[in-house]
Design a protein around this motif. Sequence first.
Motif: not given
Length: 586
Positions: A77-94
């Motif tokens: 709901n912002l007026d510009e693009p957004l990304l969230l990152t998961w600091n330290g979650i290793q996203q194994r294989l993904n």
Amino acid sequence: MTFSGHHRWLIACTALLAVFVVGANGVDIYLEWNVAIDTTINPTILQQPVITINGMFPGPLVNASTNDFIHVNVFNNLDEPLLLTWNGIQQRLNSWQDGVSGTNCPIQPGKNWTYVFQTKDQIGTFFYFPSINFQKAAGGFGPIRVNNRIVINVPFPKPEAEFDLLIGDWSYTSYKDARSLIQSNNTPGHLNLPDFVLMNGKGPYGYPGIVNYESFTVSQWKTYRFRISNVGNELSFNFRIQNHQMVVVETEGSYTQQITLDSLDVHVGQSYSVLVTANQKEADYYIVATPKMLSTTDNSSLVGKGVLHYANSNTPVSGPLPSGPDPFDRAFSVDQAKSIRWNMTAGAARPNPQGTFNVSNVTLSQTFILHASMANISGLPRYVVNNVSYLTLDTPLKLADQFANGSDVYQLDQFPVQSVKDAAEYGVFVSTGNHKGWIELVFKNDLDVMDAWHLDGFGFYVVGFGDGDWQPELRSTYNLLDPVVRSTTQVYPGGWTAVYAFLDNPGMWNLRSQNLKNWYLGQELYVRVYDPDPNPAKERPPPENILLCGKFETSAPASSPSGPPAAPVPPAAPVPANAAFGQTPW
């Protein structure tokens, strides 16, 4: 019906096996987040825009257990693009779910997108935050807990309760104005000092005009777990509680040797768990976070202050703030950093001890020596790595890899990883990481302020700290016996920090400064860890809801250069809405 001893033994084994299978597979957790701007929260004494999630600042807790699948439907709901990152979650294989500009297309204003990731083989204390457009300076961050499976013992008794404590520096300047200022030719590449240090989005206790401050209620003689994260943008801090000691037990997914401290340095992007026993008389006590590398007074807005409140206390906080180390005492800070060591005998995400995996006798396949400094490029101040300031593209690198083999988007291994270019320049800095090889990363800080480096996709072993230039013979000073494993490490001004990582996680992984202005102005690169085997058990294919942008905004090719994407790995069965999440093994 009666059962023999043999039958009862089989039934017990079957039940135990079922517990292991359920615990190993994890459950599905479904979250729906609305990200928006709020101008009424006023964390300090001025009105300013704050990024909230579901109206909360900080955002809601993600409370999971090892191997759970997290589904986060994010409405922008912002007026510009957004990304969230998961600091330290290793996203194994993904790495498709990593939430940084090199792996994901942003969520456009008025749109939504669902992240789906697994807390695979992890435990510990982490946090999430917006990764683009300097938005982290306005909030949008929140805590993540990953609890042990019930079949894995935790190496300390169950605490009475757990508290999330997100501490960080904060500025009056709106994030949009701030990002314009730091890109301007009229500034030396950085803003002035921040204005406040906040605790869970609240200003310092007792500061004029501050109405809301953070307070935690405890019962005498009970022990509590504080999960502390530095969610700030540039300042390291020293944390302490008046008249109370703390026992360090975990950092960013690793159980540590349990050491008792009066104060703890926490650098930007880092997280710790400490145990605090309420063993003093029933009263109220200061909780304090003072900045490193700065001179401050007890009444400074840059001293974060909260309250530890005993349940039956009628005595308000009093006296001077608890004393801490000299903020310029580098030896204290380095010695403490070296004392944070791995608990080699404890299990974590798996039953086997952490010490089963060690670096005492590994063979290095790569060494990157990365100099962080400032440079002037085309009349503009920029942060550089080996004299290259990262140039963010409209097309994510991971998307280009999948659909165009990276062609016309970036050139692999174009820039040096062991030397500094003669002249500073912009560039798409992407380097090969040898799949299933051990890499040595040496972070050299040529700046006169504290820095912190983070690697997505992996935990790394922090093996050494030193002053001045790094030389190969300094490997003799490394701790290869029990170095702690984490994803963010500090680098002292004019010094170096060395880490080892085992690159067993295929993907496109961001390696960056955690200091927001450094990152925003180019102090980052990507490490491409490639496995040609299309087996989805080794690296998951693009998600069905993949966002397209840049070169592929209209449509994507039918297949990747290595063949059609494999079928997605099915998630675990959904959990009823009333199921309890975040189980602990006690």
